[in-house]
Each structure stands twice: as C-alpha cells, then as structure tokens.
Design an enzyme around this catalytic site. Structure first.
Site, PDB file in Angstrom:
ATOM      1  N   ASP A  39       0.867  -1.169   0.000  1.00  0.00           N
ATOM      2  CA  ASP A  39       0.000   0.000   0.000  1.00  0.00           C
ATOM      3  C   ASP A  39       0.913   1.232   0.000  1.00  0.00           C
ATOM      4  O   ASP A  39       2.116   1.118   0.252  1.00  0.00           O
ATOM      5  CB  ASP A  39      -0.885  -0.048   1.250  1.00  0.00           C
ATOM      6  CG  ASP A  39      -1.703   1.206   1.442  1.00  0.00           C
ATOM      7  OD1 ASP A  39      -2.402   1.604   0.496  1.00  0.00           O
ATOM      8  OD2 ASP A  39      -1.647   1.792   2.545  1.00  0.00           O
ATOM      9  N   ASP A  64      -0.162   5.130   1.069  1.00  0.00           N
ATOM     10  CA  ASP A  64      -0.407   6.079   2.161  1.00  0.00           C
ATOM     11  C   ASP A  64      -0.485   5.340   3.495  1.00  0.00           C
ATOM     12  O   ASP A  64      -1.289   4.420   3.657  1.00  0.00           O
ATOM     13  CB  ASP A  64      -1.715   6.831   1.917  1.00  0.00           C
ATOM     14  CG  ASP A  64      -1.710   7.595   0.621  1.00  0.00           C
ATOM     15  OD1 ASP A  64      -1.550   8.816   0.661  1.00  0.00           O
ATOM     16  OD2 ASP A  64      -1.851   6.964  -0.454  1.00  0.00           O
ATOM     17  N   ASP A 109      -1.392  -0.781   5.942  1.00  0.00           N
ATOM     18  CA  ASP A 109      -1.548  -0.223   7.289  1.00  0.00           C
ATOM     19  C   ASP A 109      -2.975  -0.241   7.805  1.00  0.00           C
ATOM     20  O   ASP A 109      -3.229   0.246   8.904  1.00  0.00           O
ATOM     21  CB  ASP A 109      -1.029   1.218   7.314  1.00  0.00           C
ATOM     22  CG  ASP A 109      -1.981   2.187   6.621  1.00  0.00           C
ATOM     23  OD1 ASP A 109      -2.297   1.945   5.434  1.00  0.00           O
ATOM     24  OD2 ASP A 109      -2.418   3.157   7.255  1.00  0.00           O
TER      25      ASP A 109
END
Length: 222
Positions: free
Chosen positions: A8, A10, A169
């Site tokens: 991922d 961000d 995250d």
C-alpha cells in the site's frame, strides 16, 4: 520463497496525511464548509479520495453529487500542486526498498489514491526501487478492498500467489490481501490501529521496516 512484495502507499510507505488533510481543508473552505483538525484525517482516509471527500463534508452535503464533484475538482487541483509539501517516507522505508531491490525482489504499489498521484509520488521519493507495478485508483474500477488492483499487479509481474506478500496499514489492506488469497503483513506505524489490523486477520504485524526484511528472511522467503 517470496519474490514479489506488494505495498500500500499512504500510511505504509509514505506519511501523506498532512498533505491530504490540507488539500481536503482547502476544498472544504473553497466551497464554504468548515475545516477539520489534522488529527481527524487518519480516520477518514483509506478508501480513496472520493470517500475522503464524502466523509469530510457535512452530512447533509455528502449525497449531493454536484457538491462532491466540485470538492473533488478543488481537491485534485490543489493536491496536484502540493502533494510533496509535507509528505515523507517513513523512517527506514527507503533503506528497506533499496535492500529488497538489491536482493532482486520485485516490488509493487497498489493504492486507492488516484493513479497519476501515486505514480508521481513513487517517482519522486523512490526513483531507484525495483517497482514492477505502480497502480492507483482509476475511475470506473472498484477500489480496495476489491482485489482487482492486486490481480492487475500480479499480471504485470506474473508471480504465484504463494510467492507474494502484501503489506499495508489498514483493515482495508488486510481484507484486500485476504480476498486476493495472499499473505499479509500489517504495519503499526500507519494511519490505523494494530487492533484494526488484527481484527482484519493480518497474518503478521510489524512495527519497523526492518521487521519486514526479518519476516522474509526468517521464514525462508528469499
């Protein structure tokens, strides 16, 4: 043996929250709506810019398509000019990507952020890393946790799923990996909590970038 690591963006590779928040507040202010404190935004991001805009708007405006479109236009115009103002890689990420590249590991990014911004950010911050796919959201296609973007990344660098690791995250990322039937690792330094990662059935939790390399090495994946 893991030979393909899909990240991922961000909250995983880059701390983008201040620039995302500032662009959203700019769009809100442009349309006469109240701004939000920066500390609110980690709970708003993760499902793409449109969902961020909808969450930021007052409840009575979220279902008005004309308002959402105006907000999106204001956001993108501002963000495209300021996407690197406060954004930085998380500590140890550049070193991790360099080490994986040196070891011949293929890398990819799959993000819910619109694709042109994803590609600019990767080119700016990680120009020498071995990214085989740099993918973001494209209008008309499903966003994560739909696994289509992961399947596209696999198509661009054909790799067995058993040899692939997905790192993110958020619960959205862990669900994406689970739907794609790929092993997952959740990072604790991003925008969401470790509890969320565990509740989304992360296969592993790491608290530093070094642990990602340790996870791969210790399990005999490279």
């Amino acid at each position: 043996m893991k030979s393909y690591i899909i990240f991922d963006l961000d909250g995983t590779l880059l701390n983008t929250i201040d620039d995302l928040a500032t662009a959203t507040n700019h769009a809100l202010e442009s349309l006469g709506y109240p701004r939000h404190g920066l500390w609110v935004y980690p709970t708003m991001v993760g499902n793409g810019v449109r969902k961020l805009i909808e969450r930021a708007l007052p409840a009575e405006a979220r279902n008005d398509e004309s308002i959402v479109k105006r907000m999106l236009a204001e956001f993108r115009a501002y963000y495209d000019e300021h996407l690197c103002d406060a954004t930085t890689p998380y500590r140890g990420i550049s070193e991790l990507l360099n080490e994986l590249t040196a070891r011949g590991i293929n890398l990819a990014v799959t993000s819910n952020k619109y694709e042109s911004a994803v590609q600019r950010l990767i080119k700016h911050f990680f120009p020498s890393a071995n990214f085989r796919a740099v993918l973001g959201h494209v209008d008309g296609l499903p966003a994560k946790p739909d696994p289509s973007i992961v399947f596209k990344a696999l198509g661009l660098c054909p790799t067995p799923k058993a040899d692939t690791l997905y790192i993110g995250d958020s619960g959205v990322d862990m669900e994406t990996a689970r739907r794609a039937c790929i092993e997952s690792a959740g990072v604790s330094w991003g925008f969401r909590s470790v509890l969320e990662l565990r509740q989304a059935y992360a296969n592993h939790i790491v608290s530093t970038p070094d642990q990602i390399l340790d996870l791969i090495i210790d399990s005999g994946k490279i």
